[in-house]
Design a protein around this motif. Structure first.
Motif, PDB file in Angstrom:
ATOM      1  N   GLY A 162      -2.122  11.971  12.422  1.00 49.78           N
ATOM      2  CA  GLY A 162      -2.040  10.628  12.983  1.00 49.78           C
ATOM      3  C   GLY A 162      -0.956   9.833  12.287  1.00 49.78           C
ATOM      4  O   GLY A 162      -0.497  10.192  11.197  1.00 49.78           O
ATOM      5  N   VAL A 163      -0.530   8.750  12.916  1.00 51.38           N
ATOM      6  CA  VAL A 163       0.508   7.909  12.323  1.00 51.38           C
ATOM      7  C   VAL A 163       0.292   6.464  12.735  1.00 51.38           C
ATOM      8  O   VAL A 163      -0.170   6.171  13.838  1.00 51.38           O
ATOM      9  CB  VAL A 163       1.921   8.388  12.752  1.00 51.38           C
ATOM     10  N   VAL A 164       0.606   5.555  11.821  1.00 49.32           N
ATOM     11  CA  VAL A 164       0.666   4.119  12.087  1.00 49.32           C
ATOM     12  C   VAL A 164       2.105   3.674  11.852  1.00 49.32           C
ATOM     13  O   VAL A 164       2.645   3.881  10.758  1.00 49.32           O
ATOM     14  CB  VAL A 164      -0.261   3.309  11.166  1.00 49.32           C
ATOM     15  N   VAL A 165       2.734   3.118  12.865  1.00 48.02           N
ATOM     16  CA  VAL A 165       4.099   2.592  12.735  1.00 48.02           C
ATOM     17  C   VAL A 165       4.026   1.072  12.760  1.00 48.02           C
ATOM     18  O   VAL A 165       3.417   0.483  13.661  1.00 48.02           O
ATOM     19  CB  VAL A 165       5.016   3.095  13.868  1.00 48.02           C
ATOM     20  N   ASP A 166       4.638   0.445  11.780  1.00 51.18           N
ATOM     21  CA  ASP A 166       4.636  -1.014  11.681  1.00 51.18           C
ATOM     22  C   ASP A 166       5.965  -1.567  12.186  1.00 51.18           C
ATOM     23  O   ASP A 166       7.041  -1.089  11.803  1.00 51.18           O
ATOM     24  CB  ASP A 166       4.420  -1.436  10.226  1.00 51.18           C
ATOM     25  N   SER A 167       5.890  -2.574  13.034  1.00 50.00           N
ATOM     26  CA  SER A 167       7.102  -3.208  13.556  1.00 50.00           C
ATOM     27  C   SER A 167       7.880  -3.928  12.474  1.00 50.00           C
ATOM     28  O   SER A 167       9.095  -4.107  12.571  1.00 50.00           O
ATOM     29  CB  SER A 167       6.741  -4.198  14.668  1.00 50.00           C
ATOM     30  N   GLY A 168       7.177  -4.384  11.438  1.00 47.59           N
ATOM     31  CA  GLY A 168       7.809  -5.175  10.387  1.00 47.59           C
ATOM     32  C   GLY A 168       8.088  -6.605  10.788  1.00 47.59           C
ATOM     33  O   GLY A 168       8.760  -7.347  10.058  1.00 47.59           O
ATOM     34  N   LYS A 169       7.573  -7.021  11.950  1.00 53.88           N
ATOM     35  CA  LYS A 169       7.911  -8.338  12.498  1.00 53.88           C
ATOM     36  C   LYS A 169       6.791  -9.371  12.353  1.00 53.88           C
ATOM     37  O   LYS A 169       7.016 -10.558  12.610  1.00 53.88           O
ATOM     38  CB  LYS A 169       8.271  -8.199  13.976  1.00 53.88           C
ATOM     39  N   PHE A 170       5.600  -8.956  11.970  1.00 51.95           N
ATOM     40  CA  PHE A 170       4.478  -9.901  11.921  1.00 51.95           C
ATOM     41  C   PHE A 170       4.490 -10.667  10.603  1.00 51.95           C
ATOM     42  O   PHE A 170       4.709 -10.093   9.535  1.00 51.95           O
ATOM     43  CB  PHE A 170       3.158  -9.153  12.078  1.00 51.95           C
ATOM     44  N   ASP A 171       4.217 -11.960  10.682  1.00 51.06           N
ATOM     45  CA  ASP A 171       4.168 -12.806   9.495  1.00 51.06           C
ATOM     46  C   ASP A 171       2.740 -12.818   8.959  1.00 51.06           C
ATOM     47  O   ASP A 171       1.903 -13.618   9.405  1.00 51.06           O
ATOM     48  CB  ASP A 171       4.633 -14.224   9.833  1.00 51.06           C
ATOM     49  N   TRP A 172       2.469 -11.944   8.008  1.00 52.90           N
ATOM     50  CA  TRP A 172       1.112 -11.824   7.464  1.00 52.90           C
ATOM     51  C   TRP A 172       0.706 -13.041   6.643  1.00 52.90           C
ATOM     52  O   TRP A 172      -0.482 -13.239   6.369  1.00 52.90           O
ATOM     53  CB  TRP A 172       1.010 -10.568   6.597  1.00 52.90           C
ATOM     54  N   SER A 173       1.665 -13.861   6.265  1.00 58.66           N
ATOM     55  CA  SER A 173       1.385 -15.042   5.439  1.00 58.66           C
ATOM     56  C   SER A 173       1.295 -16.332   6.249  1.00 58.66           C
ATOM     57  O   SER A 173       1.145 -17.411   5.672  1.00 58.66           O
ATOM     58  CB  SER A 173       2.473 -15.195   4.362  1.00 58.66           C
ATOM     59  N   ALA A 174       1.384 -16.223   7.576  1.00 59.37           N
ATOM     60  CA  ALA A 174       1.371 -17.432   8.409  1.00 59.37           C
ATOM     61  C   ALA A 174       0.010 -18.109   8.424  1.00 59.37           C
ATOM     62  O   ALA A 174      -0.098 -19.289   8.759  1.00 59.37           O
ATOM     63  CB  ALA A 174       1.792 -17.085   9.837  1.00 59.37           C
ATOM     64  N   SER A 175      -1.038 -17.381   8.075  1.00 57.14           N
ATOM     65  CA  SER A 175      -2.384 -17.947   8.009  1.00 57.14           C
ATOM     66  C   SER A 175      -3.119 -17.262   6.862  1.00 57.14           C
ATOM     67  O   SER A 175      -2.568 -16.384   6.193  1.00 57.14           O
ATOM     68  CB  SER A 175      -3.140 -17.715   9.329  1.00 57.14           C
ATOM     69  N   ASP A 176      -4.370 -17.664   6.657  1.00 58.32           N
ATOM     70  CA  ASP A 176      -5.168 -17.035   5.599  1.00 58.32           C
ATOM     71  C   ASP A 176      -6.048 -15.913   6.143  1.00 58.32           C
ATOM     72  O   ASP A 176      -6.996 -15.484   5.494  1.00 58.32           O
ATOM     73  CB  ASP A 176      -6.035 -18.085   4.906  1.00 58.32           C
ATOM     74  N   LYS A 177      -5.708 -15.383   7.340  1.00 55.86           N
ATOM     75  CA  LYS A 177      -6.548 -14.370   7.986  1.00 55.86           C
ATOM     76  C   LYS A 177      -6.389 -12.978   7.382  1.00 55.86           C
ATOM     77  O   LYS A 177      -7.262 -12.128   7.557  1.00 55.86           O
ATOM     78  CB  LYS A 177      -6.225 -14.305   9.481  1.00 55.86           C
ATOM     79  N   PHE A 178      -5.273 -12.740   6.682  1.00 55.16           N
ATOM     80  CA  PHE A 178      -4.993 -11.383   6.225  1.00 55.16           C
ATOM     81  C   PHE A 178      -4.744 -11.353   4.714  1.00 55.16           C
ATOM     82  O   PHE A 178      -3.639 -11.046   4.248  1.00 55.16           O
ATOM     83  CB  PHE A 178      -3.781 -10.829   6.989  1.00 55.16           C
ATOM     84  N   PRO A 179      -5.781 -11.669   3.932  1.00 46.67           N
ATOM     85  CA  PRO A 179      -5.605 -11.778   2.481  1.00 46.67           C
ATOM     86  C   PRO A 179      -5.172 -10.485   1.797  1.00 46.67           C
ATOM     87  O   PRO A 179      -4.529 -10.537   0.744  1.00 46.67           O
ATOM     88  CB  PRO A 179      -6.990 -12.227   1.999  1.00 46.67           C
ATOM     89  N   SER A 180      -5.510  -9.341   2.374  1.00 44.83           N
ATOM     90  CA  SER A 180      -5.108  -8.078   1.750  1.00 44.83           C
ATOM     91  C   SER A 180      -3.592  -7.954   1.670  1.00 44.83           C
ATOM     92  O   SER A 180      -3.053  -7.297   0.774  1.00 44.83           O
ATOM     93  CB  SER A 180      -5.673  -6.889   2.538  1.00 44.83           C
ATOM     94  N   LEU A 181      -2.897  -8.594   2.609  1.00 45.93           N
ATOM     95  CA  LEU A 181      -1.442  -8.510   2.652  1.00 45.93           C
ATOM     96  C   LEU A 181      -0.749  -9.766   2.136  1.00 45.93           C
ATOM     97  O   LEU A 181       0.396  -9.712   1.689  1.00 45.93           O
ATOM     98  CB  LEU A 181      -0.989  -8.227   4.087  1.00 45.93           C
ATOM     99  N   SER A 182      -1.442 -10.899   2.193  1.00 41.58           N
ATOM    100  CA  SER A 182      -0.776 -12.172   1.883  1.00 41.58           C
ATOM    101  C   SER A 182      -1.242 -12.817   0.589  1.00 41.58           C
ATOM    102  O   SER A 182      -0.688 -13.846   0.176  1.00 41.58           O
ATOM    103  CB  SER A 182      -1.007 -13.161   3.033  1.00 41.58           C
ATOM    104  N   GLN A 183      -2.259 -12.262  -0.063  1.00 39.13           N
ATOM    105  CA  GLN A 183      -2.774 -12.849  -1.293  1.00 39.13           C
ATOM    106  C   GLN A 183      -2.716 -11.830  -2.431  1.00 39.13           C
ATOM    107  O   GLN A 183      -2.542 -10.627  -2.183  1.00 39.13           O
ATOM    108  CB  GLN A 183      -4.205 -13.349  -1.068  1.00 39.13           C
ATOM    109  N   PRO A 184      -2.849 -12.255  -3.667  1.00 36.68           N
ATOM    110  CA  PRO A 184      -2.736 -11.347  -4.817  1.00 36.68           C
ATOM    111  C   PRO A 184      -3.737 -10.186  -4.730  1.00 36.68           C
ATOM    112  O   PRO A 184      -4.905 -10.384  -4.411  1.00 36.68           O
ATOM    113  CB  PRO A 184      -3.029 -12.247  -6.018  1.00 36.68           C
ATOM    114  N   GLU A 185      -3.252  -8.991  -5.041  1.00 33.86           N
ATOM    115  CA  GLU A 185      -4.077  -7.787  -5.020  1.00 33.86           C
ATOM    116  C   GLU A 185      -4.536  -7.464  -6.443  1.00 33.86           C
ATOM    117  O   GLU A 185      -3.716  -7.129  -7.309  1.00 33.86           O
ATOM    118  CB  GLU A 185      -3.271  -6.619  -4.444  1.00 33.86           C
ATOM    119  N   PRO A 186      -5.849  -7.557  -6.712  1.00 35.96           N
ATOM    120  CA  PRO A 186      -6.348  -7.341  -8.077  1.00 35.96           C
ATOM    121  C   PRO A 186      -6.011  -5.966  -8.636  1.00 35.96           C
ATOM    122  O   PRO A 186      -5.767  -5.822  -9.845  1.00 35.96           O
ATOM    123  CB  PRO A 186      -7.867  -7.517  -7.921  1.00 35.96           C
TER     124      PRO A 186
END
Length: 429
Positions: free
Chosen positions: A221-245
């Protein structure tokens, strides 16, 4: 690879991600059958583990053979990066893992592969996730299903098994308006027929087991990312936009920008979920992709010819191939898949369930298997196999009713396939 002029799909499918082996000059990407890699020194090891330097640590995470495949898939789909894993189902988990948390939901098309419906409706509950199934032709229903806990929208380009074509542009507009990533399963179309990222998709998942490898030898299987989404535009995606312990407060989106999802998929997803693709499977898939455009063109040509013939057969009540004039999705297919409408569709038999079973058992050239996208033609009665876990109502919604058989048209001679279908239909009716 930057010094090579590569814009054409036929060139990319052979050369993207591939360089002569530096040790031997070998043209084919070697199978790096190794678990681990020697570090130059302690500082080198520390930088690799701290994500300060790109390299190889352990083959659960990174491997040169798999890396070549990831580069090739990203190039073919028009993405910023890719993460390969052990199966198409694993890719779906990998795509959602950085986005979801307990209590979150994903809005999903009702027209999906039966195993995906089961994964989303049953297994996701164990993670505390939920899926909201919606008719994706009803755009208002999609909007109504989205709430504050929604974290993604998911659909297939050409739905398995029913020949339904999703209006990706319209769905992407809804996703963008809601600030959500659109995840598209492109297994049945492949990047040769459609590139969902060009139509607004954020992430593209595929089962490489199917057309990409093309010979039924390995799963992947494969996941291809467009690289175009702003993961920091909201607080909905903390795994990508906030500090990773686990990485001393590293912020993936801030640090890696368009490559944030890919780095997270490797450094967190593969590290902790372990859904790793093996190097030999990656090698087989690289070989398969080299002829993808040639095979897909033949698949499509055969499918169109056979679907037109089947539509006229007295034992057949309906054919769902989106390349037919009778298909409600023909114009949509032409817009999204200008090179052809794929090679997967269903036929409805006038004799019902019993005729479907007899038809499948009477075929000689078609292999009765739970797969699709092989070079050889395949058949299955979805209601009693791949969609067996679903209710009849769900089967009908997914395009897999009890009186329906799924055909995956291969690259054999069309006349031989038609002769086989004809004798089996006559036997079944």
């Amino acid at each position: 690879m930057t010094d090579k002029p590569m814009n054409d799909f036929d060139t990319l499918q052979i050369h993207a991600g591939a360089e002569p082996d530096p040790a031997t000059g070998a043209v084919q990407t070697p199978i790096y059958q190794t678990t681990s890699y020697v570090f130059r020194d302690a500082e080198h090891a520390a930088r690799l583990f701290g994500l300060q330097e790109v390299g190889y640590i352990y083959s659960r995470l990174t491997n040169p053979t798999i890396g070549a495949l990831q580069t090739r898939m990203a190039a073919l789909e028009g993405g910023a990066g890719a993460v390969c894993c052990s199966s198409g189902h694993a890719a779906q988990i990998m795509a959602l893992f950085p986005l979801m948390m307990p209590g979150r939901n994903v809005v999903v098309s009702t027209r999906l592969y039966g195993g995906t419906i089961t994964q989303f409706s049953q297994t996701f509950k164990r993670f505390g996730w939920s899926a909201r199934f919606v008719d994706f032709d009803d755009l208002d229903a999609i909007k109504a299903a989205i709430d504050e806990d929604t974290r993604a929208i998911f659909c297939e380009t050409i739905a398995n098994p029913g020949g339904y074509v999703t209006d990706l542009d319209a769905i992407a507009e809804i996703a963008n308006g809601a600030g959500l990533p659109l995840i598209v399963d492109n297994t049945t179309a492949t990047a040769y027929l459609c590139r969902p990222i060009d139509h607004g998709a954020t992430l593209v998942v595929s089962s490489m087991t199917k057309y990409l490898t093309g010979n039924g030898t390995v799963t992947g299987g494969v996941v291809v990312d467009s690289g175009k989404f702003d993961w920091s535009a909201s607080d909905k995606f903390p795994s990508l936009s906030q500090p990773e312990p686990a990485y001393h407060g590293l912020n993936f989106h801030e640090t890696f920008g368009p490559a944030a999802f890919m780095f997270h998929g490797i450094a967190i997803g593969l590290r902790d979920l372990g859904m790793t693709l093996n190097p030999q499977a990656a090698h087989y898939t690289l070989l398969g992709i080299e002829t993808l455009s040639l095979r897909m063109a033949k698949h499509v040509e055969n499918a169109q010819t056979i679907a037109e013939w089947l539509e006229k057969h007295p034992a057949v009540a309906a054919v769902t191939y989106p390349g037919l004039d009778s298909s409600p999705y023909k114009e949509r297919a032409k817009r999204l898949c200008p090179k052809g409408a794929g090679a997967l569709f269903t036929i409805k038999l006038k004799g019902g369930y019993d005729s479907c079973v007899k038809f499948v058992e009477s075929l000689k050239l078609f292999s009765h298997v739970a797969n699709l996208g092989d070079a050889r033609s395949l058949v299955i009665h979805s209601a009693s196999t791949t969609h067996r876990q679903l209710t009849e109502e769900q089967q009908v919604a997914a395009g897999a009713a009890p009186d329906v058989v799924r055909l995956s048209i291969g690259i054999e001679g069309a006349s031989d396939l038609i002769a086989d279908l004809d004798q089996a239909l006559n036997a079944a009716s």
